[in-house]
Design a protein around this motif. Structure first.
Motif, PDB file in Angstrom:
ATOM      1  N   THR A  27     -30.115  47.581 -64.125  1.00 42.13           N
ATOM      2  CA  THR A  27     -30.080  47.402 -62.676  1.00 42.13           C
ATOM      3  C   THR A  27     -30.003  45.931 -62.305  1.00 42.13           C
ATOM      4  OG1 THR A  27     -32.489  47.647 -62.683  1.00 42.13           O
ATOM      5  CG2 THR A  27     -31.198  49.543 -62.007  1.00 42.13           C
ATOM      6  N   LEU A  28     -30.564  45.071 -63.123  1.00 43.87           N
ATOM      7  CA  LEU A  28     -30.462  43.641 -62.838  1.00 43.87           C
ATOM      8  C   LEU A  28     -29.025  43.148 -62.912  1.00 43.87           C
ATOM      9  CD1 LEU A  28     -33.569  42.062 -64.569  1.00 43.87           C
ATOM     10  CD2 LEU A  28     -32.974  41.919 -62.158  1.00 43.87           C
ATOM     11  N   THR A  29     -28.170  43.834 -63.681  1.00 39.71           N
ATOM     12  CA  THR A  29     -26.779  43.405 -63.751  1.00 39.71           C
ATOM     13  C   THR A  29     -26.107  43.537 -62.395  1.00 39.71           C
ATOM     14  OG1 THR A  29     -25.934  45.598 -64.348  1.00 39.71           O
ATOM     15  CG2 THR A  29     -26.579  44.130 -66.146  1.00 39.71           C
ATOM     16  N   LEU A  30     -26.705  44.324 -61.497  1.00 39.21           N
ATOM     17  CA  LEU A  30     -26.140  44.480 -60.173  1.00 39.21           C
ATOM     18  C   LEU A  30     -27.070  43.928 -59.103  1.00 39.21           C
ATOM     19  CD1 LEU A  30     -24.583  47.803 -61.043  1.00 39.21           C
ATOM     20  CD2 LEU A  30     -23.319  45.980 -59.929  1.00 39.21           C
ATOM     21  N   SER A  31     -27.861  42.948 -59.475  1.00 39.92           N
ATOM     22  CA  SER A  31     -28.811  42.378 -58.515  1.00 39.92           C
ATOM     23  C   SER A  31     -28.124  41.509 -57.477  1.00 39.92           C
ATOM     24  CB  SER A  31     -29.884  41.575 -59.248  1.00 39.92           C
ATOM     25  OG  SER A  31     -29.320  40.529 -59.998  1.00 39.92           O
ATOM     26  N   PHE A  32     -26.767  41.431 -57.527  1.00 36.14           N
ATOM     27  CA  PHE A  32     -26.043  40.755 -56.456  1.00 36.14           C
ATOM     28  C   PHE A  32     -26.347  41.385 -55.107  1.00 36.14           C
ATOM     29  CE2 PHE A  32     -23.110  44.013 -58.159  1.00 36.14           C
ATOM     30  CZ  PHE A  32     -22.909  44.783 -57.039  1.00 36.14           C
ATOM     31  N   ALA A  33     -26.793  42.649 -55.112  1.00 32.24           N
ATOM     32  CA  ALA A  33     -27.045  43.355 -53.858  1.00 32.24           C
ATOM     33  C   ALA A  33     -28.386  42.968 -53.238  1.00 32.24           C
ATOM     34  CB  ALA A  33     -26.995  44.859 -54.089  1.00 32.24           C
ATOM     35  N   LEU A  34     -29.201  42.230 -53.974  1.00 36.97           N
ATOM     36  CA  LEU A  34     -30.510  41.858 -53.455  1.00 36.97           C
ATOM     37  C   LEU A  34     -30.388  40.753 -52.415  1.00 36.97           C
ATOM     38  CD1 LEU A  34     -32.629  41.657 -56.733  1.00 36.97           C
ATOM     39  CD2 LEU A  34     -32.630  43.494 -55.055  1.00 36.97           C
ATOM     40  N   SER A  35     -31.140  40.884 -51.342  1.00 36.72           N
ATOM     41  CA  SER A  35     -31.235  39.789 -50.389  1.00 36.72           C
ATOM     42  C   SER A  35     -32.080  38.682 -51.015  1.00 36.72           C
ATOM     43  CB  SER A  35     -31.893  40.269 -49.102  1.00 36.72           C
ATOM     44  OG  SER A  35     -33.255  40.600 -49.352  1.00 36.72           O
ATOM     45  N   PRO A  36     -31.884  37.434 -50.588  1.00 41.31           N
ATOM     46  CA  PRO A  36     -32.694  36.336 -51.143  1.00 41.31           C
ATOM     47  C   PRO A  36     -34.192  36.583 -51.009  1.00 41.31           C
ATOM     48  CG  PRO A  36     -30.841  35.458 -49.912  1.00 41.31           C
ATOM     49  CD  PRO A  36     -30.857  36.946 -49.659  1.00 41.31           C
ATOM     50  N   SER A  37     -34.601  37.179 -49.870  1.00 40.52           N
ATOM     51  CA  SER A  37     -36.035  37.404 -49.680  1.00 40.52           C
ATOM     52  C   SER A  37     -36.552  38.470 -50.646  1.00 40.52           C
ATOM     53  CB  SER A  37     -36.314  37.824 -48.238  1.00 40.52           C
ATOM     54  OG  SER A  37     -35.608  39.013 -47.911  1.00 40.52           O
ATOM     55  N   THR A  38     -35.742  39.515 -50.889  1.00 42.32           N
ATOM     56  CA  THR A  38     -36.161  40.551 -51.835  1.00 42.32           C
ATOM     57  C   THR A  38     -36.231  39.986 -53.239  1.00 42.32           C
ATOM     58  OG1 THR A  38     -35.158  42.281 -50.478  1.00 42.32           O
ATOM     59  CG2 THR A  38     -35.595  42.819 -52.781  1.00 42.32           C
ATOM     60  N   ALA A  39     -35.215  39.213 -53.615  1.00 42.74           N
ATOM     61  CA  ALA A  39     -35.204  38.637 -54.957  1.00 42.74           C
ATOM     62  C   ALA A  39     -36.397  37.719 -55.172  1.00 42.74           C
ATOM     63  CB  ALA A  39     -33.896  37.878 -55.177  1.00 42.74           C
ATOM     64  N   ALA A  40     -36.725  36.938 -54.158  1.00 44.86           N
ATOM     65  CA  ALA A  40     -37.838  36.004 -54.286  1.00 44.86           C
ATOM     66  C   ALA A  40     -39.171  36.726 -54.405  1.00 44.86           C
ATOM     67  CB  ALA A  40     -37.861  35.060 -53.086  1.00 44.86           C
ATOM     68  N   ALA A  41     -39.239  37.925 -53.849  1.00 47.58           N
ATOM     69  CA  ALA A  41     -40.497  38.663 -53.851  1.00 47.58           C
ATOM     70  C   ALA A  41     -40.741  39.433 -55.143  1.00 47.58           C
ATOM     71  CB  ALA A  41     -40.522  39.640 -52.675  1.00 47.58           C
ATOM     72  N   LEU A  42     -39.720  39.543 -55.987  1.00 44.17           N
ATOM     73  CA  LEU A  42     -39.874  40.307 -57.219  1.00 44.17           C
ATOM     74  C   LEU A  42     -40.784  39.590 -58.200  1.00 44.17           C
ATOM     75  CD1 LEU A  42     -36.223  41.517 -57.954  1.00 44.17           C
ATOM     76  CD2 LEU A  42     -38.142  42.885 -57.106  1.00 44.17           C
ATOM     77  N   THR A  45     -37.458  48.697 -56.870  1.00 44.37           N
ATOM     78  CA  THR A  45     -37.120  47.789 -55.773  1.00 44.37           C
ATOM     79  C   THR A  45     -35.650  47.395 -55.821  1.00 44.37           C
ATOM     80  OG1 THR A  45     -39.366  46.906 -55.699  1.00 44.37           O
ATOM     81  CG2 THR A  45     -37.627  45.538 -54.743  1.00 44.37           C
ATOM     82  N   ILE A  46     -35.168  47.089 -57.015  1.00 47.44           N
ATOM     83  CA  ILE A  46     -33.766  46.695 -57.161  1.00 47.44           C
ATOM     84  C   ILE A  46     -32.852  47.860 -56.818  1.00 47.44           C
ATOM     85  CG2 ILE A  46     -32.001  45.948 -58.800  1.00 47.44           C
ATOM     86  CD1 ILE A  46     -34.212  44.394 -60.264  1.00 47.44           C
ATOM     87  N   ALA A  47     -33.182  49.050 -57.312  1.00 50.83           N
ATOM     88  CA  ALA A  47     -32.350  50.222 -57.027  1.00 50.83           C
ATOM     89  C   ALA A  47     -32.290  50.494 -55.526  1.00 50.83           C
ATOM     90  CB  ALA A  47     -32.886  51.434 -57.773  1.00 50.83           C
ATOM     91  N   ALA A  48     -33.430  50.399 -54.854  1.00 49.31           N
ATOM     92  CA  ALA A  48     -33.454  50.628 -53.406  1.00 49.31           C
ATOM     93  C   ALA A  48     -32.623  49.587 -52.671  1.00 49.31           C
ATOM     94  CB  ALA A  48     -34.896  50.604 -52.904  1.00 49.31           C
ATOM     95  N   SER A  49     -32.663  48.340 -53.132  1.00 45.25           N
ATOM     96  CA  SER A  49     -31.884  47.285 -52.489  1.00 45.25           C
ATOM     97  C   SER A  49     -30.389  47.513 -52.685  1.00 45.25           C
ATOM     98  CB  SER A  49     -32.290  45.929 -53.057  1.00 45.25           C
ATOM     99  OG  SER A  49     -31.596  44.889 -52.406  1.00 45.25           O
TER     100      SER A  49
END
Length: 268
Positions: free
Chosen positions: A15-30, A46-50
């Protein structure tokens, strides 16, 4: 959730291979603790939901600037997330979105969206994943997952080009498209993986033979070298054709060949 195993770490990696879909705020909160099963599951969730939330309402596609093929790869990651965790939260959406792009000819060959063999193959591989993971088509009267993937495979096998360089898949489908003369690693690697996975799924010897042909050609022409570096592609119109290789290295080229090779090791 299923019991914790080493496969749960794979959930996160995929799922991290597609973490391009994460907003900066979501990524920072992981936050991730690799030794903690709960942390791995929570982060993957969290990543899947994003990823699912990033798709534009009504289109079943990621919005610009993402390409159409990336939408197919994103759905594949959601299906893989389900397979490795047992969480069905995103299955209905992934199924609906995948079937919505199947096209009237059941081959994901949508005008204006699918211009490359690689574009088409990403969606076919998502259909293979749905079949491998036992995801139902939600009562749809449309084609089955294997039928979708096999239609794409048959079309791509027919596009195999022995006229130049002794074979290989061209990057683009139509002769008028820029890139028609480029035999790319991604197009050939995805075709190799599609053949390998369909051979495992169906037990068909001819399909397995195509996987071996794609691998052997990629090695012979230099897309995959003796040290297993995977280079970007080669021009079939230059000189005698495929006389040199674009030696750019991209992780997804290596990744698709690695996946196919792992399946071939299992099948053979």
């Amino acid at each position: 959730m299923r019991g914790y195993s080493n496969r749960d770490t794979t959930t996160l990696a995929l799922t991290l291979t597609l973490s391009f879909a994460l907003s900066p705020s979501t990524a920072a909160a992981l936050t991730l603790t690799p030794s903690s099963p709960n942390s791995i599951r929570s982060t993957a969730s969290t990543i899947a939901a994003s990823i699912a939330a990033a798709y534009a309402p009504g289109t079943n596609l990621l919005p610009p600037p993402y390409y159409w093929w990336e939408s197919g790869a994103g759905l594949d990651s959601l299906l893989t997330y389900y397979h490795l965790t047992g969480d069905t939260t995103h299955n209905a959406f992934a199924t609906t979105a995948l079937l919505s792009q199947a096209s009237p000819t059941t081959d994901f060959l949508l005008p204006g969206l699918c211009t490359g063999n690689d574009d088409q193959a990403w969606w076919a591989l998502a259909a293979v994943s749905a079949s491998e993971f036992g995801v139902p088509t939600s009562g749809s009267s449309g084609p089955s997952w294997p039928a979708l993937a096999q239609t794409v495979f048959a079309e791509q096998a027919a596009r195999w080009d022995p006229a130049r360089c002794g074979g290989g898949m061209k990057w683009k489908i139509a002769p008028a498209d820029p890139g028609w003369h480029y035999k790319s690693a991604i197009a050939n690697g995805l075709f190799f993986q599609l053949a390998a996975r369909l051979a495992r799924l169906t037990g068909d010897a001819a399909t397995l033979g195509w996987a071996e042909r794609a691998w052997n050609w990629s090695r012979a022409v230099g897309l995959v070298d003796a040290a297993f570096n995977v280079y970007d592609g080669t021009d079939d119109a230059k000189g005698a054709g495929c006389v040199d290789v674009d030696r750019d290295l991209w992780s997804y080229n290596a990744g698709v060949f690695l996946y196919g090779a792992a399946v071939m090791a299992e099948v053979t």
